[in-house]
Scaffold this motif. Structure first.
Motif, PDB file in Angstrom:
ATOM      1  N   MET A 127       0.823  -1.205   0.000  1.00 38.46           N
ATOM      2  CA  MET A 127       0.000   0.000   0.000  1.00 38.46           C
ATOM      3  C   MET A 127       0.860   1.259   0.000  1.00 38.46           C
ATOM      4  O   MET A 127       0.534   2.241  -0.658  1.00 38.46           O
ATOM      5  N   ARG A 128       1.975   1.227   0.734  1.00 38.93           N
ATOM      6  CA  ARG A 128       2.877   2.384   0.707  1.00 38.93           C
ATOM      7  C   ARG A 128       3.440   2.586  -0.693  1.00 38.93           C
ATOM      8  O   ARG A 128       3.560   3.717  -1.181  1.00 38.93           O
ATOM      9  N   LEU A 129       3.786   1.469  -1.320  1.00 38.87           N
ATOM     10  CA  LEU A 129       4.322   1.520  -2.678  1.00 38.87           C
ATOM     11  C   LEU A 129       3.301   2.136  -3.626  1.00 38.87           C
ATOM     12  O   LEU A 129       3.614   3.034  -4.422  1.00 38.87           O
ATOM     13  N   ASN A 130       2.060   1.661  -3.537  1.00 37.64           N
ATOM     14  CA  ASN A 130       1.020   2.162  -4.421  1.00 37.64           C
ATOM     15  C   ASN A 130       0.642   3.602  -4.100  1.00 37.64           C
ATOM     16  O   ASN A 130       0.319   4.382  -5.002  1.00 37.64           O
ATOM     17  N   SER A 131       0.687   3.966  -2.824  1.00 34.89           N
ATOM     18  CA  SER A 131       0.332   5.334  -2.446  1.00 34.89           C
ATOM     19  C   SER A 131       1.271   6.346  -3.082  1.00 34.89           C
ATOM     20  O   SER A 131       0.859   7.449  -3.458  1.00 34.89           O
ATOM     21  N   ARG A 132       2.551   5.960  -3.213  1.00 31.83           N
ATOM     22  CA  ARG A 132       3.527   6.881  -3.809  1.00 31.83           C
ATOM     23  C   ARG A 132       3.235   7.155  -5.279  1.00 31.83           C
ATOM     24  O   ARG A 132       3.619   8.192  -5.824  1.00 31.83           O
ATOM     25  N   SER A 133       2.546   6.207  -5.926  1.00 28.79           N
ATOM     26  CA  SER A 133       2.321   6.354  -7.366  1.00 28.79           C
ATOM     27  C   SER A 133       0.906   6.802  -7.704  1.00 28.79           C
ATOM     28  O   SER A 133       0.611   7.072  -8.870  1.00 28.79           O
ATOM     29  N   ARG A 134       0.044   6.910  -6.700  1.00 29.76           N
ATOM     30  CA  ARG A 134      -1.362   7.203  -6.989  1.00 29.76           C
ATOM     31  C   ARG A 134      -1.543   8.562  -7.662  1.00 29.76           C
ATOM     32  O   ARG A 134      -2.361   8.718  -8.559  1.00 29.76           O
ATOM     33  N   SER A 135      -0.805   9.573  -7.212  1.00 34.50           N
ATOM     34  CA  SER A 135      -0.950  10.885  -7.844  1.00 34.50           C
ATOM     35  C   SER A 135      -0.477  10.837  -9.295  1.00 34.50           C
ATOM     36  O   SER A 135      -1.027  11.529 -10.174  1.00 34.50           O
ATOM     37  N   ARG A 136       0.540  10.014  -9.544  1.00 35.17           N
ATOM     38  CA  ARG A 136       1.075   9.876 -10.902  1.00 35.17           C
ATOM     39  C   ARG A 136       0.051   9.191 -11.820  1.00 35.17           C
ATOM     40  O   ARG A 136      -0.027   9.500 -13.020  1.00 35.17           O
ATOM     41  N   LEU A 137      -0.750   8.279 -11.265  1.00 35.70           N
ATOM     42  CA  LEU A 137      -1.680   7.494 -12.072  1.00 35.70           C
ATOM     43  C   LEU A 137      -3.110   8.023 -12.034  1.00 35.70           C
ATOM     44  O   LEU A 137      -3.972   7.517 -12.753  1.00 35.70           O
ATOM     45  N   ALA A 138      -3.354   9.025 -11.178  1.00 37.61           N
ATOM     46  CA  ALA A 138      -4.726   9.462 -10.919  1.00 37.61           C
ATOM     47  C   ALA A 138      -5.459   9.912 -12.178  1.00 37.61           C
ATOM     48  O   ALA A 138      -6.666   9.707 -12.304  1.00 37.61           O
ATOM     49  N   ASN A 139      -4.747  10.529 -13.110  1.00 38.00           N
ATOM     50  CA  ASN A 139      -5.423  11.031 -14.313  1.00 38.00           C
ATOM     51  C   ASN A 139      -5.395  10.026 -15.460  1.00 38.00           C
ATOM     52  O   ASN A 139      -5.691  10.373 -16.605  1.00 38.00           O
ATOM     53  N   GLY A 140      -5.045   8.792 -15.147  1.00 41.79           N
ATOM     54  CA  GLY A 140      -4.919   7.789 -16.196  1.00 41.79           C
ATOM     55  C   GLY A 140      -6.100   6.846 -16.335  1.00 41.79           C
ATOM     56  O   GLY A 140      -6.069   5.935 -17.171  1.00 41.79           O
ATOM     57  N   PHE A 141      -7.162   7.030 -15.541  1.00 39.80           N
ATOM     58  CA  PHE A 141      -8.290   6.102 -15.577  1.00 39.80           C
ATOM     59  C   PHE A 141      -8.945   6.042 -16.957  1.00 39.80           C
ATOM     60  O   PHE A 141      -9.134   4.956 -17.519  1.00 39.80           O
ATOM     61  N   GLN A 142      -9.300   7.200 -17.490  1.00 40.32           N
ATOM     62  CA  GLN A 142      -9.986   7.202 -18.778  1.00 40.32           C
ATOM     63  C   GLN A 142      -9.075   6.713 -19.903  1.00 40.32           C
ATOM     64  O   GLN A 142      -9.500   5.991 -20.806  1.00 40.32           O
ATOM     65  N   THR A 143      -7.791   7.101 -19.845  1.00 39.27           N
ATOM     66  CA  THR A 143      -6.833   6.638 -20.854  1.00 39.27           C
ATOM     67  C   THR A 143      -6.688   5.118 -20.804  1.00 39.27           C
ATOM     68  O   THR A 143      -6.665   4.448 -21.844  1.00 39.27           O
ATOM     69  N   ALA A 144      -6.597   4.566 -19.594  1.00 39.80           N
ATOM     70  CA  ALA A 144      -6.469   3.115 -19.444  1.00 39.80           C
ATOM     71  C   ALA A 144      -7.704   2.406 -20.000  1.00 39.80           C
ATOM     72  O   ALA A 144      -7.589   1.382 -20.693  1.00 39.80           O
ATOM     73  N   ARG A 145      -8.888   2.960 -19.726  1.00 44.67           N
ATOM     74  CA  ARG A 145     -10.116   2.331 -20.223  1.00 44.67           C
ATOM     75  C   ARG A 145     -10.185   2.372 -21.744  1.00 44.67           C
ATOM     76  O   ARG A 145     -10.595   1.401 -22.384  1.00 44.67           O
ATOM     77  N   SER A 146      -9.783   3.498 -22.309  1.00 46.85           N
ATOM     78  CA  SER A 146      -9.803   3.619 -23.768  1.00 46.85           C
ATOM     79  C   SER A 146      -8.828   2.639 -24.408  1.00 46.85           C
ATOM     80  O   SER A 146      -9.136   1.984 -25.412  1.00 46.85           O
ATOM     81  N   ALA A 147      -7.626   2.522 -23.810  1.00 50.09           N
ATOM     82  CA  ALA A 147      -6.626   1.595 -24.343  1.00 50.09           C
ATOM     83  C   ALA A 147      -7.094   0.158 -24.232  1.00 50.09           C
ATOM     84  O   ALA A 147      -6.909  -0.661 -25.144  1.00 50.09           O
ATOM     85  N   TYR A 148      -7.732  -0.164 -23.107  1.00 50.20           N
ATOM     86  CA  TYR A 148      -8.234  -1.525 -22.887  1.00 50.20           C
ATOM     87  C   TYR A 148      -9.346  -1.845 -23.893  1.00 50.20           C
ATOM     88  O   TYR A 148      -9.379  -2.936 -24.474  1.00 50.20           O
ATOM     89  N   ALA A 149     -10.237  -0.878 -24.093  1.00 46.55           N
ATOM     90  CA  ALA A 149     -11.351  -1.104 -25.009  1.00 46.55           C
ATOM     91  C   ALA A 149     -10.869  -1.331 -26.434  1.00 46.55           C
ATOM     92  O   ALA A 149     -11.449  -2.117 -27.186  1.00 46.55           O
TER      93      ALA A 149
END
Length: 572
Positions: A127-149
């Protein structure tokens, strides 16, 4: 566990006089009818003090032993401290009317069951590891969904790309094992050593000799396929399959061993990394995550029989004993994250730390129930734990860490909370137990927990909002009742059902555990001199014991912030 009918009263500021309490069908053994404006409590009954109201309680002809539980019901700004004070007249020291109920077992009857020995598993690393990267990944939800689709997810550094021929035993794969989410790659070569219906087991080619044999890896594949996967999926939902292979990769690698310093009192046993669910390609909205392995993968401790990595010996038996529980814990994280990204598409962020970890600790408990072949609301006590070798083994492997963490919370309940965002061991123990209590209360005696866990894990909301959607709007009241249950459960005769914990009898379990101090660890204080004061954080509670002498009438008031709620329970 019995749940007799019990009456309780809440004394609102608008009420000018108190209300008498008499249990239906019960004879009042305290003498004549109570005086108007004064509360009479039978054993297990309770009355709440609200606002500036003064509660008056009669001691009857024999006197009573009582408890005040003061709870900070705040659900926002949890770490802020609220001050309270208690004032009481005509009270005496606890135990002056009757001997206190025992929470200690004779040495001869203590179970051999022990809290896990050796270094403490550091479950918070992932969780500490992921917490450090959450701000970096926070704006990637829609991009990830589009890429997956569009099936545009491309792995970084793999020798095989998504959509290529299925992996076979003996194949070599390049994977990023670095602890930097997106900005650098630490490449390792891993060999496919076993393939199951839901798993691909890989071994880092740099792992020390003398570790697991092929049969061991095959056993891990089978254990994941037949135990961990169906158990977690049934309770939390099926993960997304971004690498399109219908399998989860289990990578045993010394990259995990390297995370534990020499002679550390804790160790990292494994983790799931959010970054592996994101695409590496940049878009105008998301710069991409080049370190992503683009697949569902766990990083697991590798056997190191001679301590080649940092001098920390990790024998095969030890690694074997901890890995299944770690898989159950981390798989909840993977399911939770991947469903928020690719299934529950209204979600715009990952679950908050305390609730995410609490659900993973529930996954550990569910593994215990499954392997012990018992069910929730069985009121597990020391007799049941010692009754069967299978149950003892399941407790030590899957459940002892939860109990150990809960003990840390009970030792300092005013300073800790299930809603706190600090990710401490005490917070984890509190959150697990609060979720268990809330699920038991929601399900009732014959209901199922599955809808509760699935609703929490598949929500598009987070934290307290998620809790309210599942358990109702009054989370503060739920915290109050849960706090009272920490003392009354299996100890106070006649306690209302909301003051019980149907799945566990910790007044029996804790005194029976070697290394647990042979006592129930909840911190309580005597109401010395009729007054006390202190501070609480949101979700925290303080416990004060006192007696009311025979033929006396006590007056009790509690002052503090509006989030402070106080409840008096007659315990004998």
């Amino acid at each position: 566990m019995s749940s007799p009918r019990v009456h309780s009263v809440r004394l609102a500021m608008a009420i000018a006089t108190a209300v008498s309490l008499v249990a239906c069908g019960a004879q009042d053994s305290q003498g004549p009818e109570p005086t108007p404006g004064v509360v009479t409590l039978l054993s297990g009954q309770s009355a709440a003090i609200e606002g500036a109201t003064t509660l008056r309680i009669v001691g009857g002809s024999q006197g009573t032993e009582n408890l005040i539980v003061i709870t900070d019901t705040a659900t926002t700004g949890v770490s802020a401290k609220a001050t309270y004070s208690v004032t009481a007249t005509n009270v005496s020291a606890p135990g002056s009317v009757s001997a206190p109920a025992t929470t200690r077992l004779p040495d001869a009857t203590r179970a051999a069951t022990a809290l896990a020995a050796g270094p403490e598993l550091d479950m918070s690393f992932g969780m500490r590891l992921n917490s450090r990267s959450r701000s970096r990944l926070a704006n990637g939800f829609q991009t990830a969904r589009s890429a997956y689709a569009s099936r545009g997810l491309t792995p970084a550094g793999r020798s095989r790309s998504v959509g290529s021929a299925p992996l076979q035993v003996g194949d070599l794969v390049q994977l990023n094992v670095g602890s930097s989410a997106c900005d650098s790659i630490v490449s390792r070569t891993a060999r496919v050593v076993a393939i199951g219906t839901r798993s691909i087991v890989l071994s880092d080619t740099l792992n020390p000799s003398g570790g697991f044999a092929t049969v061991d890896y095959q056993r891990f594949a089978a254990r994941f396929d037949t135990l961990v996967y169906p158990l977690d999926v049934a309770n939390f939902g099926e993960p997304a399959d971004i690498d399109q292979n219908s399998k989860i990769e289990l990578l045993f690698t010394t990259a995990v061993n390297e995370l534990t310093p020499r002679n550390s009192t804790s160790y990292v046993g494994g983790f799931f990394f959010d970054r592996d669910l994101f695409p590496i390609s940049a878009t105008p909205d998301f710069q991409g995550c080049k370190g992503s392995n683009v697949g569902e993968i766990f990083y697991l401790l590798a056997p190191d029989p001679t301590g080649l990595v940092n001098g920390n010996i990790r024998r095969t038996g030890f690694v074997d004993s901890v890995t299944t529980s770690i898989l159950a814990h981390e798989f909840q994280h993977l399911i939770n994250a991947s469903r928020r990204l690719y299934v529950s598409k209204g979600a715009e962020n990952f679950e908050v730390t305390w609730l995410n970890e609490g659900l993973s600790h529930i996954a550990e408990e569910l593994l215990f129930f499954h392997e012990a072949r018992i069910s929730p609301r069985r009121n597990v006590d020391s007799t049941l734990l010692r009754s069967d070798a299978r149950i003892r083994s399941a407790y030590n492997a899957d459940m002892s860490s939860n109990v150990s963490r809960y003990r840390l919370f009970l030792a300092a309940p005013s300073e800790n909370s299930p809603l706190r965002s600090d990710d401490s061991l005490a917070t984890r123990g509190a959150t697990w137990n609060f979720l268990r209590y809330a699920a038991d209360r929601k399900a009732g005696s014959g209901g199922s927990d599955v809808p509760t866990w699935q609703a929490l894990a598949n929500s598009t909301s987070t934290g307290v909002t998620n809790l309210r959607n599942v358990f109702g709007a009054n989370i503060g009241g739920l915290l109050r009742d849960w706090s009272i249950s920490q003392y009354t459960d299996d100890l106070v005769t006649g306690a209302a059902s909301e003051y019980t914990q149907p799945s566990w009898n910790f007044h029996s379990v804790f005194p029976a555990l070697t290394g647990a101090g042979n006592t129930y660890p909840l911190r309580t204080s005597a109401l010395v001199g009729g007054s006390a004061s202190g501070t609480l954080i949101g979700g925290g509670s303080a416990f004060y014991r006192f007696a009311i002498p025979a033929n006396a009438t006590a007056s009790i008031s509690v002052t503090g912030a509006t989030v402070i709620q106080a409840t008096v329970v007659r315990v004998r």
